[in-house]
Scaffold this active site. Structure first.
Site, PDB file in Angstrom:
ATOM      1  N   ARG A 104      -6.850   5.006  10.041  1.00 44.49           N
ATOM      2  CA  ARG A 104      -7.378   6.015  10.965  1.00 44.49           C
ATOM      3  C   ARG A 104      -8.793   5.650  11.419  1.00 44.49           C
ATOM      4  NH1 ARG A 104      -7.146  11.981   9.683  1.00 44.49           N
ATOM      5  NH2 ARG A 104      -7.129  12.017  11.965  1.00 44.49           N
ATOM      6  N   CYS A 133     -26.416   7.573  -6.556  1.00 47.37           N
ATOM      7  CA  CYS A 133     -26.133   6.209  -6.121  1.00 47.37           C
ATOM      8  C   CYS A 133     -25.618   6.221  -4.686  1.00 47.37           C
ATOM      9  CB  CYS A 133     -25.066   5.576  -7.022  1.00 47.37           C
ATOM     10  SG  CYS A 133     -25.578   5.359  -8.737  1.00 47.37           S
ATOM     11  N   ASN A 169     -13.322  17.869  15.036  1.00 48.76           N
ATOM     12  CA  ASN A 169     -12.931  16.460  14.956  1.00 48.76           C
ATOM     13  C   ASN A 169     -13.838  15.698  13.996  1.00 48.76           C
ATOM     14  OD1 ASN A 169     -10.968  17.028  16.896  1.00 48.76           O
ATOM     15  ND2 ASN A 169     -12.388  16.586  18.574  1.00 48.76           N
ATOM     16  N   CYS A 172     -17.764   2.455  -8.197  1.00 49.92           N
ATOM     17  CA  CYS A 172     -19.045   2.157  -8.827  1.00 49.92           C
ATOM     18  C   CYS A 172     -18.830   1.180  -9.985  1.00 49.92           C
ATOM     19  CB  CYS A 172     -19.687   3.446  -9.333  1.00 49.92           C
ATOM     20  SG  CYS A 172     -21.254   3.199 -10.210  1.00 49.92           S
ATOM     21  N   HIS A 189     -15.559  19.583   9.965  1.00 45.17           N
ATOM     22  CA  HIS A 189     -14.598  18.955   9.065  1.00 45.17           C
ATOM     23  C   HIS A 189     -15.038  17.584   8.571  1.00 45.17           C
ATOM     24  CE1 HIS A 189     -11.275  21.688  10.943  1.00 45.17           C
ATOM     25  NE2 HIS A 189     -12.021  22.325  10.056  1.00 45.17           N
ATOM     26  N   GLY A 241      -9.314  22.004  23.718  1.00 44.87           N
ATOM     27  CA  GLY A 241      -8.394  21.107  23.028  1.00 44.87           C
ATOM     28  C   GLY A 241      -8.082  21.470  21.600  1.00 44.87           C
ATOM     29  N   TYR A 293      -6.658   6.194   5.383  1.00 51.11           N
ATOM     30  CA  TYR A 293      -7.881   6.481   6.136  1.00 51.11           C
ATOM     31  C   TYR A 293      -8.479   5.221   6.754  1.00 51.11           C
ATOM     32  CZ  TYR A 293      -8.015  11.423   5.333  1.00 51.11           C
ATOM     33  OH  TYR A 293      -7.710  12.755   5.376  1.00 51.11           O
TER      34      TYR A 293
END
Length: 256
Positions: A72, A144, A105, A157, A122, A197, A69
């Site tokens: 990305r 937190c 998206n 954490c 999403h 799209g 991620y």
């Protein structure tokens, strides 16, 4: 015929008191953001998507998923809104309250273009949240802030070890209830729905087009590719969002 269809849809949009817009991965792909499947290239091609985008995959190998991620996120931050994003935002600015965007998206291109109150079905890839429920909150305290986490892959954490995850909806997770309910309400009251799209293969997001059509809305597909929602559409405009939305949403007449 294409010109006639564009003029016809322009007329529908001009008269519609409420317009709902459902956008999918193809719209972001025009800005250079790889779709989920297309991003599985190079180093990532050998991994099962379920391993990279599910709670089980994160629990099994949080560093792998966090790094995936991170790559990305870098792509999202480098991308810029395209002409389609800007056309939607400009129309919304000129006609407050008439046009609302619902997106599948997880990037922020609609917001950066100037659209407000975008419903994100999403989630948000640039947002951090805790993987497990915060233990302080479970004991009646405040949650937190994930920004307090100790750096790492992923951050965690310092007190309880709870790990940070991206704020997206993974395989096997439900869509945010409030977002889905708001999107369904827009689908039920719109006079025109633009479906832009998206392949129409991902539910329940794709079901919004069926909801709109059942409620009497004119469903218009804008997509260079065929989609599973094409049979539902009153009009299908073959082309990209960046090419067609400025024509559909412009104030001035089209050139002859």
């Amino acid at each position: 015929m294409a010109q006639e269809a564009i003029e016809e849809v322009r007329g529908w949009l001009a008269e519609a008191p409420h317009i709902a817009v459902l956008t999918g991965a193809g719209m972001s792909a025009e800005s250079g953001i790889a779709t989920f499947r297309d991003a599985l290239t190079g180093l990532w091609a050998r991994f099962d998507p379920q391993r990279l985008a599910s709670p089980e995959g994160f629990a099994a190998d949080p560093a792998l998923v966090w790094d995936w991620y991170a790559s990305r996120r870098a792509g999202v931050m480098a991308a810029k809104p395209n002409a389609g994003h800007r056309a939607l935002a400009d129309f919304e600015r000129r006609h407050p309250g008439r046009l609302h965007v619902v997106t599948q998206n997880v990037d922020d291109l609609h917001q950066r273009a100037g659209s407000e109150n975008v419903i994100r079905l999403h989630g948000d890839i640039l947002e951090d949240r805790w993987f497990d429920a915060c233990r302080r909150h479970a004991r009646g305290g405040n949650v937190c802030d994930p920004s307090w986490a100790e750096p790492g892959s992923p951050p965690a954490c310092a007190d309880c070890g709870n790990r940070v995850r991206p704020g997206v909806v993974w395989f096997g997770e439900a869509l945010p209830v409030a977002a889905l309910e708001a999107a369904e309400q827009l689908a039920r009251r719109c006079a025109v729905m633009l479906v832009i799209g998206t392949s129409g293969a991902v539910h329940p997001a794709a079901g919004l087009a069926y909801t709109a059509r059942r409620a009497g809305a004119k469903v218009v597909i804008v997509n260079p590719q065929l989609s599973e929602l094409d049979p539902l559409a009153l009009r299908r405009l073959q082309g990209t969002a960046a090419a067609l939305l400025p024509l559909l949403l412009a104030e001035e007449p089209l050139a002859a």
